[in-house]
Design a protein around this motif. Structure first.
Motif, PDB file in Angstrom:
ATOM      1  N   GLN A 148      41.645  36.692  47.500  1.00  0.00           N
ATOM      2  CA  GLN A 148      42.509  37.558  46.709  1.00  0.00           C
ATOM      3  C   GLN A 148      41.697  38.731  46.147  1.00  0.00           C
ATOM      4  N   LEU A 149      42.362  39.889  46.032  1.00  0.00           N
ATOM      5  CA  LEU A 149      41.692  41.081  45.533  1.00  0.00           C
ATOM      6  C   LEU A 149      42.129  41.381  44.100  1.00  0.00           C
ATOM      7  N   TYR A 150      41.207  41.837  43.306  1.00  0.00           N
ATOM      8  CA  TYR A 150      41.507  42.154  41.916  1.00  0.00           C
ATOM      9  C   TYR A 150      41.026  43.555  41.567  1.00  0.00           C
ATOM     10  N   ALA A 151      41.939  44.372  41.060  1.00  0.00           N
ATOM     11  CA  ALA A 151      41.525  45.626  40.438  1.00  0.00           C
ATOM     12  C   ALA A 151      41.045  45.301  39.022  1.00  0.00           C
ATOM     13  N   TRP A 152      40.540  46.305  38.334  1.00  0.00           N
ATOM     14  CA  TRP A 152      39.892  46.047  37.041  1.00  0.00           C
ATOM     15  C   TRP A 152      40.774  45.283  36.058  1.00  0.00           C
ATOM     16  N   ASN A 153      41.978  45.780  35.848  1.00  0.00           N
ATOM     17  CA  ASN A 153      42.827  45.165  34.816  1.00  0.00           C
ATOM     18  C   ASN A 153      43.125  43.709  35.122  1.00  0.00           C
ATOM     19  N   ASP A 154      43.354  43.406  36.385  1.00  0.00           N
ATOM     20  CA  ASP A 154      43.642  42.023  36.764  1.00  0.00           C
ATOM     21  C   ASP A 154      42.413  41.141  36.572  1.00  0.00           C
TER      22      ASP A 154
ATOM     23  N   LEU B 230      34.150  38.351  30.448  1.00  0.00           N
ATOM     24  CA  LEU B 230      34.471  38.865  31.764  1.00  0.00           C
ATOM     25  C   LEU B 230      33.870  37.950  32.819  1.00  0.00           C
ATOM     26  N   ARG B 231      34.652  37.598  33.803  1.00  0.00           N
ATOM     27  CA  ARG B 231      34.078  36.823  34.922  1.00  0.00           C
ATOM     28  C   ARG B 231      33.094  37.698  35.693  1.00  0.00           C
ATOM     29  N   VAL B 232      32.119  37.070  36.313  1.00  0.00           N
ATOM     30  CA  VAL B 232      31.095  37.794  37.066  1.00  0.00           C
ATOM     31  C   VAL B 232      31.513  37.864  38.534  1.00  0.00           C
ATOM     32  N   PRO B 233      31.681  39.043  39.104  1.00  0.00           N
ATOM     33  CA  PRO B 233      32.083  39.137  40.509  1.00  0.00           C
ATOM     34  C   PRO B 233      30.933  38.767  41.442  1.00  0.00           C
TER      35      PRO B 233
END
Ligand SMILES: [Zn+2]
Length: 197
Positions: free
Chosen positions: A45-51, A71-74
């Motif tokens: 799944q892809l996440y933009a910043w706000n998500d 914040l989760r770590v990508p």
């Protein structure tokens, strides 16, 4: 910078091919600037910043403590528009120049000890040459003496490679720790093949 922010994140291009490794800090800036999205390795799944910013880190997950949120770590991101990582500001310093030129004299190709390598201004400073990635190369003491205050043309010497500004932190790629989730995106052959700059 905190240790977590210096951790590596795998960077994929729009076709999900790995193109680089960036620090978590840089990856988050790319996502914040809408230049990349975070990839959730489990389900792609892809996440933009706000998500991404609205997700809570799990109990065992690394996180970054921001002012009012964690914040989760990508671990993986994919670039939105670019096929290469936008040029990072790689510090122009002696250490990075040695890495870019692989401790090799760019005129004769020898690899002497570090203290026998000098930084040569291709266009000499006396002729207005700047101290920059594209005007500086490593040269052995012998070649530097031979070239003296002349351009390569004037000295009838030839550069082995055109001097380029590195687009990523030189040397980071090969020595960085690999994260388990990257296996899905990266083959062994990929890791072992020679890199071109
Ligand atoms: Zn040399």
């Amino acid at each position: 910078m905190s240790k977590t922010l210096r951790q590596p994140t795998l960077v994929l291009n729009r076709n999900w091919q790995p193109v680089n490794i960036a620090s978590v800090a840089r990856a988050l800036i790319l996502v914040w600037n809408d230049q990349a999205r975070v990839v959730e390795p489990v389900n792609y799944q892809l996440y933009a910043w706000n998500d991404w910013a609205s997700l809570d880190p799990g109990p065992d997950e690394p996180f970054i403590q921001a002012v009012s949120t964690r914040l989760r770590v990508p671990e993986v991101i994919t670039l939105n528009r670019f096929d290469r990582l936008p040029t990072a500001n790689v510090a122009f310093n002696r250490r990075n120049l040695f890495k870019r030129d692989r401790q090799t004299c760019q005129y004769c190709g020898t690899q002497p000890a570090a203290d026998e390598l000098t930084i040569d201004h291709i266009v000499p400073r006396a002729q207005g040459g700047l101290s920059s990635w594209t005007n500086c190369v490593l040269a052995c003491v012998k070649c530097n003496h031979r070239k003296a205050d002349r351009t390569p043309d004037q000295a009838r010497m030839r550069l082995k490679h055109p001097p380029v500004q590195p687009g990523w932190n030189p040397g980071y790629w090969r020595h960085t720790r690999r994260i388990d989730s990257w296996q899905k995106f990266v083959s062994d052959a990929y890791w072992n093949s020679e890199l071109e700059q």
